[in-house]
Design a protein around this motif. Sequence first.
Motif, PDB file in Angstrom:
ATOM      1  N   UNK A 122       0.842  -1.202   0.000  1.00  0.00           N
ATOM      2  CA  UNK A 122       0.000   0.000   0.000  1.00  0.00           C
ATOM      3  C   UNK A 122       0.875   1.247   0.000  1.00  0.00           C
ATOM      4  N   UNK A 123       1.934   1.234   0.794  1.00  0.00           N
ATOM      5  CA  UNK A 123       2.873   2.367   0.820  1.00  0.00           C
ATOM      6  C   UNK A 123       3.541   2.537  -0.540  1.00  0.00           C
ATOM      7  N   UNK A 124       3.958   1.410  -1.132  1.00  0.00           N
ATOM      8  CA  UNK A 124       4.588   1.463  -2.462  1.00  0.00           C
ATOM      9  C   UNK A 124       3.608   2.007  -3.496  1.00  0.00           C
ATOM     10  N   UNK A 125       2.367   1.545  -3.399  1.00  0.00           N
ATOM     11  CA  UNK A 125       1.353   1.970  -4.366  1.00  0.00           C
ATOM     12  C   UNK A 125       1.125   3.481  -4.271  1.00  0.00           C
ATOM     13  N   UNK A 126       1.061   3.989  -3.042  1.00  0.00           N
ATOM     14  CA  UNK A 126       0.884   5.433  -2.874  1.00  0.00           C
ATOM     15  C   UNK A 126       2.089   6.169  -3.463  1.00  0.00           C
ATOM     16  N   UNK A 127       3.274   5.720  -3.095  1.00  0.00           N
ATOM     17  CA  UNK A 127       4.481   6.407  -3.563  1.00  0.00           C
ATOM     18  C   UNK A 127       4.588   6.357  -5.081  1.00  0.00           C
ATOM     19  N   UNK A 157      15.426   7.981  -3.971  1.00  0.00           N
ATOM     20  CA  UNK A 157      16.585   7.472  -3.233  1.00  0.00           C
ATOM     21  C   UNK A 157      16.280   7.372  -1.742  1.00  0.00           C
ATOM     22  N   UNK A 158      15.692   8.437  -1.163  1.00  0.00           N
ATOM     23  CA  UNK A 158      15.355   8.431   0.267  1.00  0.00           C
ATOM     24  C   UNK A 158      14.303   7.363   0.584  1.00  0.00           C
ATOM     25  N   UNK A 159      13.314   7.236  -0.278  1.00  0.00           N
ATOM     26  CA  UNK A 159      12.250   6.253  -0.057  1.00  0.00           C
ATOM     27  C   UNK A 159      12.829   4.837  -0.034  1.00  0.00           C
ATOM     28  N   UNK A 179      14.842   4.336   3.251  1.00  0.00           N
ATOM     29  CA  UNK A 179      13.991   4.148   4.421  1.00  0.00           C
ATOM     30  C   UNK A 179      13.325   2.780   4.415  1.00  0.00           C
ATOM     31  N   UNK A 180      12.840   2.381   3.239  1.00  0.00           N
ATOM     32  CA  UNK A 180      12.121   1.113   3.161  1.00  0.00           C
ATOM     33  C   UNK A 180      13.036  -0.072   3.424  1.00  0.00           C
ATOM     34  N   UNK A 181      14.136  -0.146   2.688  1.00  0.00           N
ATOM     35  CA  UNK A 181      14.962  -1.350   2.787  1.00  0.00           C
ATOM     36  C   UNK A 181      15.837  -1.384   4.039  1.00  0.00           C
ATOM     37  N   UNK A 182      16.302  -0.226   4.507  1.00  0.00           N
ATOM     38  CA  UNK A 182      17.037  -0.231   5.771  1.00  0.00           C
ATOM     39  C   UNK A 182      16.112  -0.617   6.912  1.00  0.00           C
ATOM     40  N   UNK A 183      14.854  -0.179   6.834  1.00  0.00           N
ATOM     41  CA  UNK A 183      13.874  -0.534   7.860  1.00  0.00           C
ATOM     42  C   UNK A 183      13.493  -1.998   7.832  1.00  0.00           C
ATOM     43  N   UNK A 184      13.519  -2.613   6.648  1.00  0.00           N
ATOM     44  CA  UNK A 184      13.112  -4.014   6.505  1.00  0.00           C
ATOM     45  C   UNK A 184      14.211  -4.995   6.916  1.00  0.00           C
ATOM     46  N   UNK A 185      15.455  -4.593   6.691  1.00  0.00           N
ATOM     47  CA  UNK A 185      16.572  -5.535   6.917  1.00  0.00           C
ATOM     48  C   UNK A 185      16.652  -5.934   8.378  1.00  0.00           C
ATOM     49  N   UNK A 186      16.978  -7.205   8.600  1.00  0.00           N
ATOM     50  CA  UNK A 186      17.129  -7.713   9.971  1.00  0.00           C
ATOM     51  C   UNK A 186      18.505  -7.352  10.499  1.00  0.00           C
TER      52      UNK A 186
END
Length: 199
Positions: free
Chosen positions: A159-164, A187-189, A192-199
Amino acid sequence: MGRKSIARKRKSKDKKVEQWTQAILPKLKRKDLGNLTMNDLALLMNKSKSTIYEYFTTKEEIFEYITQVRIDRLNAYKHEITSEILQLNYHYETLAAILTDGAKDISAFYLKQLREHYPGAWKIIEDFLFGLLDDFKQMYLNGIKNNLFKAVSIDLLLKLDQYFILQLITDDSFFNQSKETLESTIKDYMFLKFEGLMK
């Protein structure tokens, strides 16, 4: 009223045509695309109108060609995502670099104008973006399944990706207020997304 182009066989588009049509993009960032004439486009490309008509019949055809060339370059991301999924080795920086390169010299205002005035060109972009959303879904599923990503809601991520992807990139008022560029926002998006997702 502009003259109608004469029905004749057009020349094949080569690398030179690709270069001078892509070079027009920075000049179109704030232009009202609906008011541009073939004369305007010829001036912006530093070509005579007769040269333009050797390759293109209409303004629509020009914008569809410009868009398709850029999307063809962007399709490099597909190989990147596929190889990363198979190797379970995600490097969001590479994907971000591909997407920011695709947005180079393009503004949200330009995309908004394209959507309003040239639906054929916008459809090329929209098809690419829906494909990107499908690929992101696969990436999230595989990343969570293989314990690379945190187990967060895939529906929320999409949903976030779809909005963006489908709304923010044409939101000219956001970019006017924030003074960000389309490139820096992508670049910022991605960061934020992938750094936040990574374990």
